[in-house]
Design an enzyme around this catalytic site. Structure first.
Site, PDB file in Angstrom:
ATOM      1  N   HIS A   1      44.943  56.443  49.290  1.00  0.00           N
ATOM      2  CA  HIS A   1      45.051  57.349  48.134  1.00  0.00           C
ATOM      3  C   HIS A   1      43.810  58.242  47.976  1.00  0.00           C
ATOM      4  CE1 HIS A   1      43.066  53.893  46.291  1.00  0.00           C
ATOM      5  NE2 HIS A   1      44.194  53.245  46.058  1.00  0.00           N
TER       6      HIS A   1
ATOM      7  N   ASP B   1      52.314  54.409  45.695  1.00  0.00           N
ATOM      8  CA  ASP B   1      51.418  53.395  45.114  1.00  0.00           C
ATOM      9  C   ASP B   1      52.039  52.831  43.832  1.00  0.00           C
ATOM     10  OD1 ASP B   1      49.242  51.725  44.784  1.00  0.00           O
ATOM     11  OD2 ASP B   1      47.887  53.277  44.056  1.00  0.00           O
TER      12      ASP B   1
ATOM     13  N   LEU C   1      43.770  54.120  35.639  1.00  0.00           N
ATOM     14  CA  LEU C   1      45.084  54.171  36.258  1.00  0.00           C
ATOM     15  C   LEU C   1      45.336  52.906  37.078  1.00  0.00           C
ATOM     16  CD1 LEU C   1      45.107  57.902  37.367  1.00  0.00           C
ATOM     17  CD2 LEU C   1      46.758  56.863  35.814  1.00  0.00           C
ATOM     18  N   ALA C   2      46.543  52.394  37.012  1.00  0.00           N
ATOM     19  CA  ALA C   2      46.882  51.140  37.688  1.00  0.00           C
ATOM     20  C   ALA C   2      48.144  51.350  38.517  1.00  0.00           C
ATOM     21  CB  ALA C   2      47.112  50.030  36.659  1.00  0.00           C
TER      22      ALA C   2
ATOM     23  N   ALA D   1      42.161  49.138  39.973  1.00  0.00           N
ATOM     24  CA  ALA D   1      42.928  48.060  39.347  1.00  0.00           C
ATOM     25  C   ALA D   1      42.878  46.772  40.161  1.00  0.00           C
ATOM     26  CB  ALA D   1      44.379  48.499  39.145  1.00  0.00           C
TER      27      ALA D   1
ATOM     28  N   GLU E   1      46.190  45.637  50.799  1.00  0.00           N
ATOM     29  CA  GLU E   1      45.180  46.393  50.044  1.00  0.00           C
ATOM     30  C   GLU E   1      44.235  45.402  49.380  1.00  0.00           C
ATOM     31  OE1 GLU E   1      44.810  50.131  46.937  1.00  0.00           O
ATOM     32  OE2 GLU E   1      46.603  48.881  46.858  1.00  0.00           O
TER      33      GLU E   1
END
EC number: 3.5.1.25
Length: 384
Positions: free
Chosen positions: A214, A272, A305-306, A141, A130
């Site tokens: 995602h 994830d 969000l991470a 992130a 990724e």
């Protein structure tokens, strides 16, 4: 030793057997209704599963870490320990260790460690790269200082260090050099996944990608004058779409919308997850960035969000709750699609000759036990 599970409701991935049995060692030897069951002449361990359900082992193709560990740590022993926890506590029997945008050296170190870990842990079947070939506009992130356009020389070297284990790469197709990069990946059996991307629908149409990372998150969203990555993913029937079904990354109604448009055949549940999964809430880390975990959410200090702390059994139950889908559809989204897309020929369904990867669930679909290549694992903390 051979194991036999009896009187279970079995979702094979192709059919539902209401009162069935499975016989297996490392591979499945027999699957069928109890009316066909014949005790073996030799000793076998028999487990009565009356009132319980058996499904194929879960396949997570997008997970960075958990239980205090992360693939980017570059430590093979720790990666093995992490994956063993995921198998025992979450029923993950096939795993793609996922990297993230970092320096070339850190990525190389992580890839070597995953490759080393996989030599002793057959659950690790691939790598999901990724970044770093993503868009700073939707970096999420991913650390912006390491984001770059596709570097084919670097990518070839990474894949060699990984022993050819890179199975999927998340990238932004609007970046310069993407067409040459795409052609190389396709020639080497690597699935192209659009993510962390600001691509328009027109740019998506020119891409060779067949997968979306995602869905909804960290991508150009659906607008009435520009469908973006999300709209393109929902419109194109051939695209597989990942879904983080924790109820935080995507509002449940939007998960249901995706399910209604894509169907169970093109959605794949992923976690994830990052290192804080399975750990007490508080401060953690992702890619050198501070992460605060509170109320089952992992966020950077800026509030973004991470990754997640989502456990796969919760994703399985949530997709049923959010969409009203059947258990059979949830099985398709948690194992069948992944096995088909990534050519995992021994995985994804309970068929004679395939690996004995399966999960036993109670009447509330809580994980009770897992068999990975016939080896029994039980959760350390059932139903948590």
């Amino acid at each position: 030793m051979t194991t036999v599970l009896t009187h279970a409701t079995i979702y094979t991935g192709h059919e539902v057997i209401r009162d069935g049995y499975l016989r297996f060692d490392q591979q499945l030897q027999a699957v069928g209704p109890m009316s066909d069951y014949q005790p073996a002449p030799s000793d076998e361990a028999r487990i009565d599963l009356t009132g319980q359900t058996v499904v194929p082992g879960f396949i997570d193709v997008h997970s960075h870490g958990g239980y205090g560990y992360d693939a980017m740590d570059g430590n093979a022993d720790q990666i093995n320990a992490m994956v063993q926890q995921m198998t025992a506590n979450e029923g993950v029997t096939t795993y793609f260790a996922t990297t993230m945008t970092q320096s070339h050296q850190n990525i190389a170190t992580a890839l070597q460690a995953v490759h080393q870990a996989a030599t002793t842990n057959p659950v690790i079947q691939g790598i999901h790269l990724e970044g770093p070939f993503v868009s700073p506009v939707f970096k999420g992130a991913q650390p912006e200082e390491y984001i770059e356009a596709p570097d084919l020389t670097a990518f070839k070297a990474w894949n060699e260090l990984a022993g050819g284990m890179i199975k999927v790469v998340t990238y932004a197709p609007e970046n310069p050099g993407s067409r040459e990069f795409e052609r190389y990946c396709l020639a080497h059996g690597i699935v192209l996944s659009v993510g962390h991307s600001n691509a328009t629908r027109a740019e998506m149409k020119h891409s060779l990608a067949t997968h979306v990372t995602h869905l909804y998150n960290a991508q150009r969203g659906l607008q009435h004058r520009e469908p973006g990555v999300t709209g393109h993913a929902l419109l194109e029937a051939n695209l597989y779409t990942e879904m983080i079904a924790d109820g935080f990354h995507v509002y449940p109604d939007m998960i249901k919308l995706a399910y209604e448009l894509k169907g169970a055949d093109r959605m794949e549940l992923v976690t994830d997850s990052m290192r804080a999964k399975g750990m007490p809430e508080g401060t953690s880390e992702l890619g050198g960035q501070t992460v605060i975990v509170k109320d089952k959410q992992a966020r950077l200090t800026n509030g973004h969000l991470a990754g997640s702390v989502l456990r796969f059994p919760d994703a399985f139950k949530n997709i049923i709750q959010f969409t009203g889908c059947s258990i059979a559809d949830a099985v398709q989204m948690s194992s069948g699609n992944q096995a088909r897309e990534f050519n995992l020929t021994q995985k994804g369904s309970l068929t004679v000759g395939k690996d004995a990867d399966l999960n036993v669930l109670d009447s509330d679909l809580n994980l009770q036990m897992t068999f990975s290549l016939g080896r029994l694992f039980t959760p350390a903390r059932v139903n948590q």
